[in-house]
Design a protein around this motif. Structure first.
Motif, short mmCIF file in Angstrom:
data_model
loop_
_atom_site.label_atom_id
_atom_site.label_comp_id
_atom_site.label_asym_id
_atom_site.label_seq_id
_atom_site.Cartn_x
_atom_site.Cartn_y
_atom_site.Cartn_z
N LEU A 41 3.50 6.03 -8.56
CA LEU A 41 2.94 6.17 -6.94
C LEU A 41 1.47 6.33 -7.05
O LEU A 41 0.81 5.56 -6.34
N ASP A 42 0.85 7.14 -7.87
CA ASP A 42 -0.70 7.09 -8.18
C ASP A 42 -1.10 5.93 -8.39
O ASP A 42 -2.16 5.54 -7.88
N ARG A 47 -4.26 1.13 -6.32
CA ARG A 47 -4.27 -0.17 -6.00
C ARG A 47 -4.64 -0.40 -4.60
O ARG A 47 -5.30 -1.40 -4.20
N LEU A 48 -3.87 0.31 -3.66
CA LEU A 48 -3.83 0.01 -2.34
C LEU A 48 -5.35 0.31 -1.78
O LEU A 48 -6.13 -0.24 -0.93
N TRP A 49 -5.71 1.47 -2.45
CA TRP A 49 -7.20 1.90 -2.04
C TRP A 49 -8.34 1.07 -2.62
O TRP A 49 -9.25 0.58 -1.75
N ILE A 58 -7.29 5.30 7.72
CA ILE A 58 -5.61 5.19 7.65
C ILE A 58 -4.86 6.42 7.26
O ILE A 58 -3.97 6.73 8.08
N LEU A 59 -5.42 7.10 6.35
CA LEU A 59 -4.71 8.34 5.97
C LEU A 59 -4.77 9.38 7.28
O LEU A 59 -3.71 9.92 7.55
#
Length: 71
Positions: A41-42, A47-49, A58-59
């Motif tokens: 998950l990290d 990758r998304l960041w 977005i968070l």
């Protein structure tokens, strides 16, 4: 309920748990799996960041949403 065939992963876990079914062993397996999936998950969050798909903005928006509301 319909009977389903176990997956190879499920069969492997059943064999693994048949060796030592103690509470300590179960706890250890849970901890190992938790660390493994947390690392995955990290990595995906990083990758998304890095790709700009995830950001503080977005968070913050997600934090404001009622994720349990039915649309």
């Amino acid at each position: 309920m319909t009977a389903k065939t176990l997956t190879p992963a499920q069969l492997h876990l059943l064999k693994l748990f048949s060796i030592d079914g103690s509470d300590e062993f179960v706890q250890e397996i849970q901890e190992v799996l938790t660390r493994h999936f947390k690392a995955k998950l990290d990595k995906e969050i990083d990758r998304l960041w890095d790709e700009g798909i995830l950001s503080d903005e977005i968070l913050d928006k997600i934090a404001q949403e009622d994720l349990h509301a039915k649309n």
